[in-house]
Design a protein around this motif. Structure first.
Motif, PDB file in Angstrom:
ATOM      1  N   ASP A  75     114.481  22.843 -72.364  1.00 29.64           N
ATOM      2  CA  ASP A  75     113.108  22.755 -72.868  1.00 29.64           C
ATOM      3  C   ASP A  75     112.300  23.940 -72.354  1.00 29.64           C
ATOM      4  OD1 ASP A  75     110.748  21.178 -74.040  1.00 29.64           O
ATOM      5  OD2 ASP A  75     110.081  21.485 -71.976  1.00 29.64           O
TER       6      ASP A  75
ATOM      7  N   SER B 162     108.200  24.788 -72.498  1.00 28.56           N
ATOM      8  CA  SER B 162     106.898  24.245 -72.900  1.00 28.56           C
ATOM      9  C   SER B 162     105.810  25.247 -72.532  1.00 28.56           C
ATOM     10  CB  SER B 162     106.647  22.904 -72.202  1.00 28.56           C
ATOM     11  OG  SER B 162     105.389  22.385 -72.548  1.00 28.56           O
TER      12      SER B 162
ATOM     13  N   GLU C 228     102.782  25.420 -73.414  1.00 30.91           N
ATOM     14  CA  GLU C 228     101.487  24.793 -73.141  1.00 30.91           C
ATOM     15  C   GLU C 228     101.400  24.261 -71.712  1.00 30.91           C
ATOM     16  OE1 GLU C 228     103.589  23.933 -75.517  1.00 30.91           O
ATOM     17  OE2 GLU C 228     102.645  24.489 -77.429  1.00 30.91           O
ATOM     18  N   ASN C 229     102.528  23.788 -71.187  1.00 27.66           N
ATOM     19  CA  ASN C 229     102.556  23.263 -69.823  1.00 27.66           C
ATOM     20  C   ASN C 229     103.006  24.298 -68.795  1.00 27.66           C
ATOM     21  OD1 ASN C 229     101.801  20.487 -70.288  1.00 27.66           O
ATOM     22  ND2 ASN C 229     103.776  20.247 -71.323  1.00 27.66           N
TER      23      ASN C 229
ATOM     24  N   ARG D 126     107.115  16.782 -64.440  1.00 28.89           N
ATOM     25  CA  ARG D 126     106.607  18.001 -65.064  1.00 28.89           C
ATOM     26  C   ARG D 126     105.125  18.210 -64.775  1.00 28.89           C
ATOM     27  NH1 ARG D 126     107.788  17.341 -71.088  1.00 28.89           N
ATOM     28  NH2 ARG D 126     106.774  19.386 -71.210  1.00 28.89           N
TER      29      ARG D 126
END
Length: 460
Positions: free
Chosen positions: A100, A102, A104-105, A181
């Motif tokens: 993954d 991400s 945005e994170n 996370r």
């Protein structure tokens, strides 16, 4: 009595023929790392393809009391992956999926066998990067296991500071997940932080969730030469103490610069020097560069060169990362004995001066490089068989000096095989607690026996 043939038979039945190997070439490949420590072959090399298969291997090994040594790509520097008691070398290179990303994170989750540059390419498409740069293209699992650091630690911290969560397999085959996370947590004991840096002695890390950062708008490098070691180290300490946000502050002594020039075909002045990089917005970079140049000038810098062109900066950092290859090429037929210590910044100049004096006193061929922005000095000694004893004396004396200055026996390379005695010297009162933690996670002592702790013994 269980034999290695029994173990091989059980693993073949559980995993299949393509996962279990005992050929000479593969056993030799997993018998050593980049360190000077003597190689030792495993009895078997196992290539799991999933966390579930790692779990099967560990459960079986624990039942049969077979040592297991995790293996990434073999770039460790204190014998971490050498299977000193034989058994199974657990090669995690086939756990190589990026699970993954991400943006945005600002996180990515990867399997343990994903290498640093593979992750870099994947997240770079999103304008992001993973900030820990040990030089080698190590696996993320290996970097987590050794709490790897490198040239950017002064700005972004070591691996531990950049790991949010882990998946790991305990010695008995149980799969655990630590952290999350989320950007931070206060939920219970920090088991993520405990497993990062445990050098494969507490669990086998199979998955890592890491922090990502935006690629800076601008980056500029400086190469600064000095008349002596002390002025270079004082400049490095002064730059950090003044609140600069520089990304890299690397020290090379004159011996290393000479080796780099010969190997990389550069023509740097053969004097102690700093390689420094500032990154961020144009305004921030200009302010940091002005601060660095003012401090360096006050310390008597003999040359200050600014590198703004990306290709020129890349060549500069390539030369820095090739320092180990450069020293090896300077003395063909010898082996590198690398070691590191870390001291408070106010002690950096004294520690570097002491190390250089000891090198000269012992008549060794050695140079000093360092992540000077965080007080981490690396000594690269090229030795033949007749000089091993002298190199041991050098390491012992440099560790003594670092501890006397309020430092540590290793800021980066870890304990592995080579610094078990130094760990006892530094933290002797804590060894019983560490042994208790080891016994709790690995009661039968199958995980990377012979590493880190003095009482870790063979299971066979």
């Amino acid at each position: 009595m269980t034999t290695i043939l029994d173990v091989k038979s059980a693993l073949l039945e559980a995993l299949g023929e393509d996962r279990v190997r005992d050929g000479d070439s593969e056993r030799d490949l997993h018998a050593s790392d980049l360190s000077f420590h003597a190689p030792h072959r495993p009895d078997l090399v196992v290539y799991p393809g999933s966390t579930e298969q790692v779990s099967i291997v560990l459960a079986l090994a624990n039942e049969l009391r077979v040592p297991v040594t995790p293996f990434g790509v073999g770039t460790s520097l204190e014998g971490h992956v050498i299977p000193v008691h034989g058994g199974i070398s657990l090669d995690l290179s086939r756990l190589d999926r990026i699970l993954d990303v991400s943006p945005e994170n600002l996180t990515a989750t990867v399997q343990a066998g994903v290498t640093r540059l593979t992750l870099e390419r994947a997240v770079g498409q999103h304008g992001l990067f993973f900030p820990v740069d040990p030089g080698a293209d190590a696996t993320l699992g290996g970097m987590a296991a050794t709490n790897a650091a490198g040239t950017t630690t002064v700005r972004y911290g070591k691996t531990r500071a950049n790991v949010l969560a882990l998946e790991a397999v305990l010695a008995d085959g149980r799969v655990i997940r630590t952290g999350s996370r989320a950007a931070k947590t206060s939920a219970g004991y920090d088991l993520t932080g405990l497993l990062v840096g445990s050098e494969g002695t507490l669990a086998v890390i199979t998955e890592v969730t890491v922090r990502l950062h935006a690629i800076p708008e601008q980056a500029v490098a400086l190469r600064i030469s000095f008349p002596d070691i002390e002025s270079a180290c004082r400049t490095a300490a002064g730059v950090v103490a003044a609140g600069s946000g520089v990304t890299r502050v690397e020290f090379l002594d004159a011996w290393i610069v000479s080796a780099v020039n010969a190997y990389s075909e550069t023509s740097f002045p053969e004097e102690p020097c700093l390689f420094i990089e500032a990154s961020g917005s144009e305004e921030l970079v200009l302010a940091d560069l002005a601060l660095v140049q003012a401090i360096a000038t006050a310390e008597g810098a003999t040359e200050i060169i600014t590198e703004r062109d990306p290709d020129a900066r890349a060549r500069l950092w390539k030369a820095r990362h090739e320092a180990a290859n450069a020293t090896a090429a300077k003395f063909p037929g010898t082996k590198e004995r690398a070691t590191d210590v870390c001291v408070p910044l106010t002690e950096l100049a004294g520690a570097a001066r002491f190390a250089r004096a000891e090198i000269e006193r012992l008549g060794l061929n050695a140079g000093i490089v360092g992540h000077a922005g965080d007080g981490n000095l690396h000594i690269a000694v090229q030795v033949d068989t007749s000089e091993i004893g002298l190199s041991e004396e050098l390491v012992h004396n440099v560790v003594d000096d670092a501890l006397a200055r309020g430092g540590t026996c290793t800021g980066e390379h870890g304990i592995g095989l080579g610094k078990i005695g130094a760990l006892e010297q530094e933290h002797g009162d804590l060894i019983p607690l560490m042994l208790a933690i080891k016994a709790s996670f690995d009661p039968n002592g199958i995980l990377n026996p012979g590493k880190v702790l003095p009482a870790t013994t063979s299971t066979r």
